[in-house]
Write an enzyme that holds these catalytic residues in place. Structure first.
Site, mmCIF file in Angstrom:
data_model
loop_
_atom_site.group_PDB
_atom_site.id
_atom_site.type_symbol
_atom_site.label_atom_id
_atom_site.label_comp_id
_atom_site.label_asym_id
_atom_site.label_seq_id
_atom_site.Cartn_x
_atom_site.Cartn_y
_atom_site.Cartn_z
ATOM 1 C CG HIS A 72 -1.761 -1.171 1.486
ATOM 2 N ND1 HIS A 72 -2.864 -1.436 1.152
ATOM 3 C CD2 HIS A 72 -1.268 -2.059 2.215
ATOM 4 C CE1 HIS A 72 -3.355 -2.469 1.513
ATOM 5 N NE2 HIS A 72 -2.535 -2.977 2.249
HETATM 6 O O1 RIB Z 1 -4.275 -0.181 5.405
HETATM 7 C C1 RIB Z 1 -2.908 -0.177 5.067
HETATM 8 C C2 RIB Z 1 -2.113 0.933 5.835
HETATM 9 O O2 RIB Z 1 -1.959 0.402 7.258
HETATM 10 C C3 RIB Z 1 -0.563 0.842 5.482
HETATM 11 O O3 RIB Z 1 -0.005 1.984 5.616
HETATM 12 C C4 RIB Z 1 -0.076 -0.161 6.508
HETATM 13 O O4 RIB Z 1 1.509 -0.133 6.692
HETATM 14 C C5 RIB Z 1 -0.845 0.140 7.880
HETATM 15 O O5 RIB Z 1 -0.279 1.262 8.274
#
Ligand code: RIB
Ligand code: CA
Length: 313
Positions: A240
């Site tokens: 992500h």
């Molecule tokens: O939902 C995904 C996010 O939450 C990403 O940034 C992961 O590292 C967590 O922080």
């Protein structure tokens, strides 16, 4: 063109992959890593950020930031996703380096004043440091170039509740402050990040191209892929946090929609990012809200190749 950024992070396995990507790319200048709680407690996030800088031989400031949500009790953290150490239980050798003595929020304000209009704040964890920086320096929106965040879920379900994504859910009140500030904000939420699963051959390519950093990401991602591959026929994981950085360099890979944004802060809608495309509602609750850009799609193949090529630099 070199992009000056501050990476606000809760490392975290996908954070680590994103941080190394930023370190590797010649057109990104990382002024510092500002840490926040989220995947792990903020003390572990700060320690992990120092470890990542050591691994990548980057001598830049690392700060420790907020450890609690704007409102409410301490977070429960995401060790079930990122491991007890935040790195998939690989327990890399910790760094001996020292943290910068400033808080993350103070560092953000100091850098924005030093480089007015030049810095993009890239936030890939909960948004408490950015909210606090806005309280420390109300002129901050005029002092930064823009804000890119990994967080939210505009037109798809959440990953913590049916409506909320983890970074926003973890600190909904801080997120509401950040989304309401009058700065250019681009949101890379689950709408785009969950559309692009990464397979184990991708991890092999990262390691082939960069044994040290890619190899670490591959090892740490095994625990992470275990989590993401439950109830799936294939073994994948989701990076992500690298999406906002890829967009900085190659915005043409993304489809962006603009809309008025509100963030839920009550029990049921805690952390919901409700985006109303222009003209879609007459409700002043939205028409009077700040407009943000939301990434809704990406060219997966070109994105994957960008990551692979950058790890080879
Ligand atoms: O939902 C995904 C996010 O939450 C990403 O940034 C992961 O590292 C967590 O922080
Ligand atoms: Ca993160």
């Amino acid at each position: 063109m070199t992009h000056k950024i501050i990476l606000d992070t809760d490392p975290g396995i996908d954070d680590a992959m994103a941080i190394f990507f930023a370190f590797q790319h010649p057109d990104i200048e990382v002024l510092g890593l500002t840490t926040v709680y989220g995947n792990v407690p903020v003390s572990m996030a700060a320690k992990n950020a120092l470890t990542l800088c050591e691994m990548a031989d980057q001598d830049i400031p690392v700060t420790q930031g907020v450890g609690m949500p704007w409102v409410g009790p301490e977070s429960s953290y995401a060790h079930f996703v990122h491991g007890d150490d935040g790195f998939g239980n690989t327990f890399p050798e910790p760094s001996e380096r020292e943290l910068d003595p400033r808080s993350s929020a103070q560092f953000i304000v100091d850098m924005a004043r030093k480089y007015p209009g030049e810095i993009t704040l890239v936030a890939i964890g909960p948004l408490g440091n950015l909210a606090l920086a806005l309280r420390l320096e109300p002129e901050l929106p005029k002092l930064v170039k823009g804000v890119s965040i990994m967080g939210g879920a505009a037109f798809v379900p959440g990953n913590v509740t049916p409506v909320a994504e983890a970074n926003i859910w973890n600190d909904a009140h801080a997120a509401a402050i950040v989304f309401d500030a009058k700065w250019p904000l681009t949101m890379f939420g689950l709408d785009v990040t969950l559309k692009t699963p990464f397979t184990l051959p991708f991890l092999d390519k990262l390691e082939d191209n960069n044994e040290k950093l890619g190899g670490f990401v591959k090892r740490a991602s095994q625990f992470y892929a275990d989590f993401y591959s439950q109830n799936r026929p294939d073994r994948v994981c989701f990076f992500h946090d690298a999406f906002p950085l890829a967009h900085l360099l190659h915005p043409e890979l993304f489809i962006i929609k603009r809309g008025h944004a509100r963030v839920g802060t009550s029990e049921l809608d805690r952390g919901q990012t409700v985006i109303a495309p222009e003209g879609s509602t007459a409700s002043p609750l939205w028409t009077e809200a700040h407009k943000v850009d939301v990434a809704v799609d990406v060219d997966h193949e070109k994105l994957e190749q960008l990551f692979i090529d950058t790890y080879a630099y």
